[in-house]
Design a protein around this motif. Structure first.
Motif, PDB file in Angstrom:
ATOM      1  N   LEU A 160       5.571  13.036  -0.430  1.00  0.00           N
ATOM      2  CA  LEU A 160       5.877  12.959   1.006  1.00  0.00           C
ATOM      3  C   LEU A 160       6.887  14.035   1.392  1.00  0.00           C
ATOM      4  CD1 LEU A 160       5.270  11.135   3.548  1.00  0.00           C
ATOM      5  CD2 LEU A 160       7.479  10.067   3.082  1.00  0.00           C
ATOM      6  N   ILE A 186       9.150   8.106   7.016  1.00  0.00           N
ATOM      7  CA  ILE A 186       8.796   9.368   7.668  1.00  0.00           C
ATOM      8  C   ILE A 186       9.808   9.661   8.773  1.00  0.00           C
ATOM      9  CG2 ILE A 186       7.045  10.471   9.128  1.00  0.00           C
ATOM     10  CD1 ILE A 186       4.916   9.056   7.401  1.00  0.00           C
ATOM     11  N   HIS A 216       5.142  17.255   1.517  1.00  0.00           N
ATOM     12  CA  HIS A 216       4.313  17.267   2.731  1.00  0.00           C
ATOM     13  C   HIS A 216       5.142  17.731   3.935  1.00  0.00           C
ATOM     14  CE1 HIS A 216       0.958  15.698   5.223  1.00  0.00           C
ATOM     15  NE2 HIS A 216       1.898  15.306   6.052  1.00  0.00           N
ATOM     16  N   ASP A 218       6.083   5.474  -7.944  1.00  0.00           N
ATOM     17  CA  ASP A 218       6.506   5.519  -6.554  1.00  0.00           C
ATOM     18  C   ASP A 218       7.397   6.730  -6.277  1.00  0.00           C
ATOM     19  OD1 ASP A 218       5.053   3.220  -6.446  1.00  0.00           O
ATOM     20  OD2 ASP A 218       6.779   1.869  -6.400  1.00  0.00           O
ATOM     21  N   ARG A 245      -4.146   2.135  -1.088  1.00  0.00           N
ATOM     22  CA  ARG A 245      -3.194   3.194  -1.397  1.00  0.00           C
ATOM     23  C   ARG A 245      -3.065   4.058  -0.147  1.00  0.00           C
ATOM     24  NH1 ARG A 245      -2.018   5.455  -6.503  1.00  0.00           N
ATOM     25  NH2 ARG A 245      -3.867   4.541  -7.436  1.00  0.00           N
ATOM     26  N   LEU A 246      -1.914   3.964   0.505  1.00  0.00           N
ATOM     27  CA  LEU A 246      -1.707   4.697   1.759  1.00  0.00           C
ATOM     28  C   LEU A 246      -1.701   6.208   1.501  1.00  0.00           C
ATOM     29  CD1 LEU A 246      -0.956   3.826   4.754  1.00  0.00           C
ATOM     30  CD2 LEU A 246       1.388   4.471   4.172  1.00  0.00           C
ATOM     31  N   ARG A 247      -2.380   6.952   2.364  1.00  0.00           N
ATOM     32  CA  ARG A 247      -2.348   8.409   2.259  1.00  0.00           C
ATOM     33  C   ARG A 247      -0.918   8.900   2.477  1.00  0.00           C
ATOM     34  NH1 ARG A 247      -2.397  12.103   6.403  1.00  0.00           N
ATOM     35  NH2 ARG A 247      -2.972  10.514   7.922  1.00  0.00           N
ATOM     36  N   VAL A 248      -0.476   9.829   1.628  1.00  0.00           N
ATOM     37  CA  VAL A 248       0.875  10.382   1.774  1.00  0.00           C
ATOM     38  C   VAL A 248       0.944  11.135   3.097  1.00  0.00           C
ATOM     39  CG1 VAL A 248       2.505  12.069   0.854  1.00  0.00           C
ATOM     40  CG2 VAL A 248       1.325  10.500  -0.699  1.00  0.00           C
ATOM     41  N   GLY A 249       1.878  10.738   3.954  1.00  0.00           N
ATOM     42  CA  GLY A 249       1.992  11.335   5.281  1.00  0.00           C
ATOM     43  C   GLY A 249       1.521  10.386   6.369  1.00  0.00           C
ATOM     44  N   GLU A 250       0.722   9.375   5.996  1.00  0.00           N
ATOM     45  CA  GLU A 250       0.275   8.356   6.960  1.00  0.00           C
ATOM     46  C   GLU A 250       1.423   7.373   7.201  1.00  0.00           C
ATOM     47  OE1 GLU A 250      -2.483   7.615   8.902  1.00  0.00           O
ATOM     48  OE2 GLU A 250      -1.237   5.932   9.533  1.00  0.00           O
ATOM     49  N   ALA A 251       1.676   7.062   8.482  1.00  0.00           N
ATOM     50  CA  ALA A 251       2.824   6.229   8.813  1.00  0.00           C
ATOM     51  C   ALA A 251       2.492   4.733   8.826  1.00  0.00           C
ATOM     52  CB  ALA A 251       3.389   6.642  10.172  1.00  0.00           C
ATOM     53  N   HIS A 295      -2.543   4.204  17.456  1.00  0.00           N
ATOM     54  CA  HIS A 295      -2.594   2.920  16.746  1.00  0.00           C
ATOM     55  C   HIS A 295      -4.015   2.375  16.654  1.00  0.00           C
ATOM     56  CE1 HIS A 295       1.877   1.590  16.845  1.00  0.00           C
ATOM     57  NE2 HIS A 295       1.811   2.893  16.992  1.00  0.00           N
ATOM     58  N   CYS A 333       6.005   4.522   7.947  1.00  0.00           N
ATOM     59  CA  CYS A 333       6.621   4.856   9.231  1.00  0.00           C
ATOM     60  C   CYS A 333       8.148   5.032   9.183  1.00  0.00           C
ATOM     61  CB  CYS A 333       6.200   3.790  10.232  1.00  0.00           C
ATOM     62  SG  CYS A 333       6.933   3.947  11.835  1.00  0.00           S
ATOM     63  N   ARG A 393       5.092   9.442  -5.351  1.00  0.00           N
ATOM     64  CA  ARG A 393       4.576   9.316  -3.980  1.00  0.00           C
ATOM     65  C   ARG A 393       5.606   9.771  -2.955  1.00  0.00           C
ATOM     66  NH1 ARG A 393       0.027   6.853  -2.667  1.00  0.00           N
ATOM     67  NH2 ARG A 393       0.672   5.361  -1.084  1.00  0.00           N
ATOM     68  N   VAL A 450       0.815  -1.224   0.000  1.00  0.00           N
ATOM     69  CA  VAL A 450       0.000   0.000   0.000  1.00  0.00           C
ATOM     70  C   VAL A 450       0.847   1.273   0.000  1.00  0.00           C
ATOM     71  CG1 VAL A 450      -1.936  -1.167   1.118  1.00  0.00           C
ATOM     72  CG2 VAL A 450      -0.260   0.036   2.531  1.00  0.00           C
ATOM     73  N   GLU A 451       2.127   1.143   0.376  1.00  0.00           N
ATOM     74  CA  GLU A 451       2.997   2.323   0.340  1.00  0.00           C
ATOM     75  C   GLU A 451       3.421   2.634  -1.090  1.00  0.00           C
ATOM     76  OE1 GLU A 451       6.165   2.461   3.282  1.00  0.00           O
ATOM     77  OE2 GLU A 451       5.121   0.954   4.456  1.00  0.00           O
ATOM     78  N   ALA A 452       3.648   1.593  -1.859  1.00  0.00           N
ATOM     79  CA  ALA A 452       4.099   1.758  -3.240  1.00  0.00           C
ATOM     80  C   ALA A 452       3.377   0.745  -4.114  1.00  0.00           C
ATOM     81  CB  ALA A 452       5.621   1.556  -3.309  1.00  0.00           C
ATOM     82  N   PRO A 453       2.063   0.926  -4.310  1.00  0.00           N
ATOM     83  CA  PRO A 453       1.297  -0.060  -5.073  1.00  0.00           C
ATOM     84  C   PRO A 453       1.545   0.085  -6.574  1.00  0.00           C
ATOM     85  CG  PRO A 453      -0.158   1.730  -4.398  1.00  0.00           C
ATOM     86  CD  PRO A 453       1.216   2.045  -3.854  1.00  0.00           C
ATOM     87  N   ASN A 454       1.853  -1.020  -7.246  1.00  0.00           N
ATOM     88  CA  ASN A 454       2.219  -0.967  -8.665  1.00  0.00           C
ATOM     89  C   ASN A 454       1.486  -1.971  -9.538  1.00  0.00           C
ATOM     90  OD1 ASN A 454       5.604  -0.407  -7.610  1.00  0.00           O
ATOM     91  ND2 ASN A 454       4.154   1.108  -8.325  1.00  0.00           N
ATOM     92  N   PRO A 489       7.595  -5.225   0.333  1.00  0.00           N
ATOM     93  CA  PRO A 489       8.927  -5.769   0.605  1.00  0.00           C
ATOM     94  C   PRO A 489       9.215  -5.717   2.098  1.00  0.00           C
ATOM     95  CG  PRO A 489       9.128  -3.514  -0.184  1.00  0.00           C
ATOM     96  CD  PRO A 489       7.662  -3.876  -0.251  1.00  0.00           C
TER      97      PRO A 489
END
Lengths: 292, 296
Positions: B209, B180, B212, B202, A135-141, A97, B177, B205, A36-40, A171
């Motif tokens: 960030l 960031i 941001h 990517d 697709r993770l929101r940019v800025g979401e950890a 969390h 995480c 993205r 979800v951080e880098a979905p391709n 990965p």
């Protein structure tokens, strides 16, 4: 059955293999991109997206008029998401969390559920095959909560008993990767025959072995690097299911966003055979759960 | 003090290979491997560890089966589906336990222990290029931004005490995480991409960030000749978005050979190799940016 395509090292070819397997799979199939951080995966399958929905994590909001500053919430919170400043209760939504402990422990009902956007879950069709991605929101950890939402969406499709699922996993070898693969029937580890590929493959095997899920290895870019990965696989009792030869033309086909089986017809038997082997491993594991 | 972090969004674009080369080319610096999940830099730098410490992060719930009465309150209160029935009692799946303490708090029998969790270890090491701070998270552990933050802190201490002016960090893939955490306190991000659909997707993205967090960034297109059309797109996108293009590096299988030999590609390849020249030029550009943040 559920097949996860995973790797320790990034960029070894998880998505390439997932897309080619989707092409070669004989049974009804759904596909899920959990990186979800880098979905391709969608870039190669070009699915028709039917809908996207925002996914949220439940976080606390404070009703200051009811808070008596007993500090039960801030003492319980393990993630520094709540801090009691004496006269003000501060909430740091990005740290939360979503365990719900503060909401449950507050004796004054001063905390109310709020929402933090995690990103979005999208689904649709890639030909005959169902497609699901996050697709993770940019800025979401935090990616695992969104990954759970993608899996939940697939389960709501009501087709999970009738269709196989291929998961394109993120990965790494830590929490998000383990979360992605943990309910699979078989794991396909994609590596490359280089020192980096081998080192990270070992880590992945160590991370996934406690799950007791059968694993097989695909060696991508076969011909570059060295042969150490094959020694490791035979010592560790890991079957090498396929070797995808390296060529500059395949690298270029990938660079053009093409599914390998389409770009290089000579690879069709390789992926058909790989799909058959993985289906067999997965079905066996499903029939004899816990015997993996 | 400058703190440069190498990122990519997509894995496998060449972060560590370029980090190895930059470590060879840089001087007066401390290197730091922030990919604590799958750290590979040590295979190029061959560190000799001078100090090693355990890394603890958070806690985990463990139910004492002798005291558990099987009431199931723990399973009901767990939002991570980490508690399952194990016969007449309950047990916690450590892979799913978030360490939130909710079950510990609500267990009426006080049957749940909550020990600290040892998640990995970290090292301060010497290499032929200078000091290296690196770590290894135990496989399957929580990928803690905390370990990344700790490595950054130790790198700063070393830079301070040894009078070094640069911290050069190999970052993790993704945008979550650990990424960031690796950006916090950095002065420049270097984004390594490749001219493939995934590489570009990517890159955008991870660049979003950086924006941001208002982090200056420079872009390097690795394997740039694999798809000249996409490389062109990346170039115009950089111009349009105001990111500096620090270099374009052609594809050369000899880069893999450098890795097999455990060397930085600038050490292994002859000085006339186009890849080596391109990497040297990229580093010069990045170094000058790092010196003068206004040039970004």
């Amino acid at each position: 059955m559920i097949l996860s395509v995973a790797s320790g090292k990034g960029g070894t070819g998880k998505t390439t293999v997932s897309a080619a397997l989707a092409w070669a799979w004989k049974a009804p199939l759904d596909l899920m991109d959990l990186d979800v951080e880098a979905p391709n995966l969608h870039l190669f399958l070009d699915p028709e997206i039917e809908a996207c929905e925002k996914a949220h994590l439940e976080i606390p909001t404070v009703d200051a008029s009811r808070c008596t500053h007993c500090q039960m919430c801030s003492k319980l919170c393990q993630f520094k998401a709540i801090s009691d400043m004496g006269r003000t209760l501060l909430i740091f939504p990005e740290m939360c969390h979503g365990c719900g402990g503060c909401l449950a422990v507050c004796p004054e009902k001063a905390l109310k559920p709020g929402l933090r956007e995690l990103g979005e879950v999208c689904w649709g069709q890639a030909g005959e095959q169902g497609f699901f991605m996050g697709r993770l929101r940019v800025g979401e950890a935090m990616s695992p909560p969104l990954m759970r939402e993608v899996k939940a969406r697939w389960k709501r499709s009501g087709q999970t008993q009738k269709r196989d699922l291929i998961i394109d996993a993120p990965p790494g070898t830590s929490c998000p990767a383990v979360n992605a693969v943990m309910d699979s029937d078989v794991i396909c580890l994609v590596t490359e025959p280089t020192p980096f590929g081998l080192y990270d493959l070992k880590l992945a095997v160590e991370a996934f072995r406690p799950l007791g899920i059968p694993m097989g290895v695909v060696v991508n870019r076969y011909g570059v690097g060295d042969a150490a990965v094959f020694d490791f696989c035979s010592q560790a009792g890991l079957p090498v299911l396929a070797k995808i030869p390296f060529s500059r033309s395949l690298a270029q086909a990938y660079a053009n966003g093409r599914v390998l089986t389409r770009a290089e017809p000579a690879l069709v038997p390789l992926f058909r055979d790989l799909a058959d082997q993985l289906q067999r491993m997965g079905r066996q594991a499903k029939e004899v759960p816990g015997d993996a | 003090m400058r703190e440069i972090v190498i990122l990519s969004g997509k894995g496998g674009t060449g972060k560590t290979s370029l980090m190895g080369a930059f470590s060879h080319l840089a001087s007066n610096f401390v290197a730091c491997d922030l990919d604590v999940d799958a750290p590979d830099l040590h295979m190029l730098l061959h560190p000799v560890n001078e100090a090693t410490q355990d890394f603890f992060s958070g806690h985990e719930a463990i139910i004492d089966p002798g005291r558990c009465t099987g009431c199931g309150l723990c399973a009901d209160s767990c939002r991570f589906q980490a508690v399952d029935a194990a016969g007449a009692v309950f047990s916690v799946n450590p892979l799913m336990c978030e360490g939130c303490k909710v079950c510990v708090t609500f267990c009426p029998e006080g049957a749940i222990a909550f020990p600290e969790r040892r998640c990995g270890n970290w090292h301060i090491a010497a290499t032929r290029f200078g000091p290296l701070v690196h770590a290894q998270l135990f496989p399957g552990s929580e990928n803690s931004g905390k370990l990344v933050a700790l490595l950054r802190q130790k790198s700063r201490e070393i830079a301070g005490s040894r009078d070094l002016e640069l911290i050069l960090c190999d970052g993790p893939p993704g945008i979550g995480c650990p990424v960031i955490s690796s950006l916090s306190g950095a002065t420049l991000a270097v984004l390594i991409t490749e001219p493939t659909p995934s590489g570009v997707h990517d890159l955008k993205r991870v660049a979003a960030l950086c924006r941001h967090f208002k982090m200056p960034a420079a872009v390097i297109i690795n394997k740039s000749d694999l798809n000249l059309g996409v490389s062109n797109e990346i170039r115009s996108w950089c111009l349009h978005e105001g990111w500096t293009l620090a270099g374009e590096i052609p594809y050369d299988p000899a880069v893999t050979q450098a890795m097999v030999h455990g060397q930085a590609l600038t050490e292994y390849l002859p000085s006339s190799a186009p890849v080596r020249i391109a990497v040297q030029n990229a580093w010069k550009r990045i170094e000058s940016m790092g010196h003068d943040p206004k040039a970004v």
